[in-house]
Scaffold this motif. Structure first.
Motif: not given
Ligand code: NAD
Length: 290
Positions: A9-15, A30-33, A90-92, A95-97, A115-119, A138-141
């Motif tokens: 996941g290269a989203g908010q947290m992954g990047n 770094l891998v995303d969909v 994403p926090e789902n 999907l994580k499964r 896992s960076n899961t929040s909950s 491993m829960h990053f902020m």
């Molecule tokens: P996000 O939606 O910004 O990013 C998720 C990324 O995962 C997206 O780029 C999406 O394309 C990618 N993705 C979806 N399905 C995928 C797959 N099958 N394989 C690879 N990549 C896939 O979400 P986020 O805010 O970065 O949150 C990610 C995790 O971090 C969640 O578990 C969330 O609870 C946790 N978290 C979030 C925060 C926050 O403040 N946003 C803080 C701490 C922890």
């Protein structure tokens, strides 16, 4: 020893996780969909590195070296040499499964998974993998390059060795660890989200308006951001999801999500990311929406 770190996941947290690992000298995959998600993630990462150079936190050479350590892919096969993969999808739970099902066959036998899961329960996520002893929370902020804390959560099957490796890595990434037991939402969100939810109730019941509630908590409790401003920053959908995890996981009515929070999420007013939440972000300055 951990040398090569994968990030799902290269989203908010992954990047952000890729950023801090690369700056600390680790090879990163770094891998995303889809390519757009990777491009967006790399753009954010580049901008955040630029900001660190401008603030003299890192040098231009360190920036270039960090960028050079990051590889991207759309294929989980790219994780084959990783010593650790940090999942930040994403926090789902469903999907994580699916992700772990695809991820595990592509890993070295001794690779760790975090896992960076929040909950979501680390024990439950670990059981979805072929390596519960090598699985950890491993829960990053957010934002990762700025925030100093990593909550480390052991599942019931997590080995002591896995825990020690991840605690050492946290220090090498320049972060501090807080160890939490595997209960719904761990420490930070267990305390923070009910406070945010209560702030939304305060708004819902008309005790204060957006401005007075945020001002009260900034000046009265010395919080750097008001709770509603912070909710918009986290994302109102994420806030609601964590409240559901607390409500369902602890079966206590004190975690009931505020109906106003539910309504905002139903409206698609998710905070900064949709440019509208408790504040409207379309203008030069955020303006309260009520
Ligand atoms: P996000 O939606 O910004 O990013 C998720 C990324 O995962 C997206 O780029 C999406 O394309 C990618 N993705 C979806 N399905 C995928 C797959 N099958 N394989 C690879 N990549 C896939 O979400 P986020 O805010 O970065 O949150 C990610 C995790 O971090 C969640 O578990 C969330 O609870 C946790 N978290 C979030 C925060 C926050 O403040 N946003 C803080 C701490 C922890």
């Amino acid at each position: 020893m951990i040398k090569h770190i994968g990030v799902v996941g290269a989203g908010q947290m992954g990047n952000g996780i890729a950023h801090v690992c690369a700056v600390a000298g680790y090879a990163v995959t770094l891998v995303d969909v889809n390519q757009e998600a990777i491009d967006r993630g790399l753009k954010t990462l580049g901008g955040n590195l630029d900001r660190q150079v401008a603030k003299n936190i890192i040098t231009a050479d360190q920036r270039a070296a960090a960028v050079g350590r990051i590889k991207t892919s759309l294929d989980y096969a790219a994780f084959k040499d990783c010593d650790l993969v940090i999942e930040a999808s994403p926090e789902n739970e469903a999907l994580k499964r699916e992700i772990y099902k695809k991820l595990c066959p592509n890993l070295k036998a001794d690779a760790l998974v975090a896992s960076n899961t929040s909950s979501i329960s680390i024990t439950r996520l670990a059981a979805m993998t072929d390596r519960p002893a090598k699985f950890i929370g491993m829960h990053f902020m957010n934002p990762v390059p700025v925030m100093k804390l990593v909550e480390i959560i052991r599942g019931i099957a997590t080995s002591e060795e896995t825990f020690k490796e991840i605690r050492d890595l946290t220090v090498k990434l320049g972060k501090s660890a807080a160890v939490a037991e595997d209960f719904p939402a761990f420490i930070v969100n267990r305390i923070l989200l009910p406070m945010i939810n209560e702030a939304v109730y305060t708004l819902y019941e008309g005790v204060g308006n957006v401005e007075s509630i945020d001002t009260a908590m900034k000046l009265g409790a010395n919080h750097p951001m008001g709770p509603l401003e912070l909710a918009d920053f986290i994302g109102l959908d994420t806030c609601l999801a964590v409240m559901h995890v607390l409500y369902d996981g602890l079966a206590d009515s004190k975690y009931r999500p505020c109906p106003l929070l539910v309504k905002y999420v139903e409206a698609g007013w998710l905070g900064r990311k949709t440019k509208r939440g408790f504040y409207d972000y379309n203008g030069e300055k955020p303006v309260p929406t009520r």
